[in-house]
Design a protein around this motif. Sequence first.
Motif, mmCIF file in Angstrom:
data_model
loop_
_atom_site.group_PDB
_atom_site.id
_atom_site.type_symbol
_atom_site.label_atom_id
_atom_site.label_comp_id
_atom_site.label_asym_id
_atom_site.label_seq_id
_atom_site.Cartn_x
_atom_site.Cartn_y
_atom_site.Cartn_z
ATOM 1 N N HIS A 130 -9.007 -7.932 8.654
ATOM 2 C CA HIS A 130 -7.995 -8.232 7.909
ATOM 3 C C HIS A 130 -7.200 -6.943 7.907
ATOM 4 N N MET A 131 -7.590 -5.539 7.833
ATOM 5 C CA MET A 131 -6.482 -4.508 7.977
ATOM 6 C C MET A 131 -5.750 -4.598 9.298
ATOM 7 N N ARG A 132 -6.470 -4.956 10.343
ATOM 8 C CA ARG A 132 -6.125 -4.919 11.668
ATOM 9 C C ARG A 132 -4.854 -6.045 11.713
ATOM 10 N N ALA A 133 -5.277 -7.158 11.076
ATOM 11 C CA ALA A 133 -4.021 -8.081 10.832
ATOM 12 C C ALA A 133 -2.915 -7.788 10.145
ATOM 13 N N LEU A 134 -2.981 -6.993 9.537
ATOM 14 C CA LEU A 134 -1.784 -6.452 8.507
ATOM 15 C C LEU A 134 -0.937 -5.465 9.375
ATOM 16 N N GLY A 135 -1.488 -4.893 10.116
ATOM 17 C CA GLY A 135 -0.761 -3.992 11.043
ATOM 18 C C GLY A 135 0.112 -4.781 12.115
ATOM 19 N N HIS A 136 -0.033 -6.215 12.187
ATOM 20 C CA HIS A 136 0.937 -7.227 13.036
ATOM 21 C C HIS A 136 2.141 -7.619 12.246
ATOM 22 N N LEU A 137 2.156 -7.352 10.787
ATOM 23 C CA LEU A 137 3.296 -7.742 10.269
ATOM 24 C C LEU A 137 4.646 -7.245 10.850
ATOM 25 N N PRO A 138 5.589 -7.729 10.506
ATOM 26 C CA PRO A 138 7.039 -7.059 10.806
ATOM 27 C C PRO A 138 7.057 -6.154 9.845
ATOM 28 N N MET A 139 7.203 -4.846 9.984
ATOM 29 C CA MET A 139 7.311 -3.633 8.961
ATOM 30 C C MET A 139 8.549 -3.425 8.667
ATOM 31 N N PHE A 140 9.254 -4.064 7.848
ATOM 32 C CA PHE A 140 10.364 -3.844 7.407
ATOM 33 C C PHE A 140 10.012 -2.913 6.201
ATOM 34 N N SER A 141 10.792 -1.961 5.672
ATOM 35 C CA SER A 141 10.417 -1.014 4.743
ATOM 36 C C SER A 141 9.923 -1.428 3.661
ATOM 37 N N GLY A 142 10.275 -2.573 3.117
ATOM 38 C CA GLY A 142 9.613 -3.161 1.990
ATOM 39 C C GLY A 142 8.302 -3.708 2.280
ATOM 40 N N VAL A 143 8.207 -4.283 3.385
ATOM 41 C CA VAL A 143 6.631 -4.713 3.711
ATOM 42 C C VAL A 143 6.086 -3.555 4.079
ATOM 43 N N TRP A 144 6.437 -2.714 4.914
ATOM 44 C CA TRP A 144 5.527 -1.267 4.824
ATOM 45 C C TRP A 144 5.028 -0.582 3.619
ATOM 46 N N SER A 145 5.933 -0.505 2.540
ATOM 47 C CA SER A 145 5.485 0.001 1.166
ATOM 48 C C SER A 145 4.517 -0.818 0.583
ATOM 49 N N GLN A 146 4.516 -2.244 0.728
ATOM 50 C CA GLN A 146 3.367 -3.016 0.111
ATOM 51 C C GLN A 146 2.059 -2.946 1.083
ATOM 52 N N VAL A 147 2.122 -2.891 2.454
ATOM 53 C CA VAL A 147 1.182 -2.822 3.219
ATOM 54 C C VAL A 147 0.237 -1.364 2.875
ATOM 55 N N GLN A 148 1.148 -0.206 2.740
ATOM 56 C CA GLN A 148 0.593 1.138 2.376
ATOM 57 C C GLN A 148 -0.317 1.062 1.025
ATOM 58 N N GLU A 149 0.297 0.226 0.264
ATOM 59 C CA GLU A 149 -0.403 -0.076 -1.267
ATOM 60 C C GLU A 149 -1.491 -0.749 -1.210
ATOM 61 N N ILE A 150 -1.751 -1.514 -0.097
ATOM 62 C CA ILE A 150 -3.112 -2.371 -0.051
ATOM 63 C C ILE A 150 -3.967 -1.108 0.788
ATOM 64 N N ARG A 151 -3.426 -0.354 1.650
ATOM 65 C CA ARG A 151 -4.501 0.805 2.141
ATOM 66 C C ARG A 151 -5.033 1.459 1.136
ATOM 67 N N ARG A 152 -4.133 2.109 0.377
ATOM 68 C CA ARG A 152 -4.646 3.014 -0.770
ATOM 69 C C ARG A 152 -5.791 2.275 -1.816
ATOM 70 N N ARG A 153 -5.320 0.959 -2.118
ATOM 71 C CA ARG A 153 -6.282 0.424 -2.934
ATOM 72 C C ARG A 153 -7.769 0.237 -2.372
ATOM 73 N N VAL A 154 -7.746 -0.153 -1.190
ATOM 74 C CA VAL A 154 -8.976 -0.170 -0.308
ATOM 75 C C VAL A 154 -9.689 1.137 -0.063
ATOM 76 N N GLN A 155 -8.685 2.193 0.217
ATOM 77 C CA GLN A 155 -9.329 3.603 0.470
ATOM 78 C C GLN A 155 -9.834 4.056 -1.051
ATOM 79 N N ALA A 156 -9.259 3.650 -2.220
ATOM 80 C CA ALA A 156 -9.774 3.956 -3.721
ATOM 81 C C ALA A 156 -11.177 3.280 -3.855
ATOM 82 N N VAL A 157 -11.394 2.007 -3.306
ATOM 83 C CA VAL A 157 -12.680 1.552 -3.353
ATOM 84 C C VAL A 157 -13.683 2.161 -2.723
ATOM 85 N N TRP A 158 -13.402 2.718 -1.167
ATOM 86 C CA TRP A 158 -14.252 3.120 -0.406
ATOM 87 C C TRP A 158 -14.707 4.370 -1.064
ATOM 88 N N GLY A 159 -13.701 5.459 -1.417
ATOM 89 C CA GLY A 159 -13.921 6.430 -2.018
ATOM 90 C C GLY A 159 -14.787 6.519 -3.218
#
Length: 213
Positions: A130-159
């Motif tokens: 799933h995370m690898r697929a997110l990296g293939h989205l067209p990374m406009f700056s708005g999409v970029w910020s949303q994808v980074q939010e997903i990464r942070r939320r996943v990272q919080a669960v892992w931590g």
Amino acid sequence: MRKLDARHAVLLDRAAQAARRRARLPVARLLLAPVSVMPPEDPPPTWPMLLLADQRLPGERMQRVEASPAPRHPLYWVAWRGGEWRPTYVLRKDQRGRWTWFLTEEFHRALLEEALYYANRGDWPRLVGHMRALGHLPMFSGVWSQVQEIRRRVQAVWGDRYLRDPSGQWRTPPWRAAVAEWPRRPLSPIGMRLYSEEPRTLGEWWEMHRRSS
């Protein structure tokens, strides 16, 4: 493209655009749509195009794009997902007031919930995919910020749950390699650039073609 340039001057460089703004004339741009939103009835080499302007253009049927949280006339790009063409990107202003593309609220929420579901279950193979697929989205700056939010939320669960193994040693998240494959930085605020050598607008493409010929 030449007809649109003759009618609305869509191929002007930035200096000429600034001069038109000072003269209170409309400034128009012709943008290329992402490959992922190309409708099936218009296969390559047809290029989906988007005509934007800061004023109403004569002879064109236009809609005013609103930047409020709940606009009446949002501008969407569609993508093929869930077995149908559905609105996937919406044009809004970011926190700095720049126009950019965001994932629609529905699609962003679905991607976030899927990532958190895999993370909470410890289903690392599916989370990595799933995370690898997110990296293939067209990374406009708005999409970029949303994808980074997903990464942070996943990272919080892992931590919170999986930071240490039973022996007390620090562990590397299994999805970190997938995140490392993501683009290093977002695209320009409204431009579209899948690869560094490709133009973002038809004006850039025209200039590249002129220089090469």
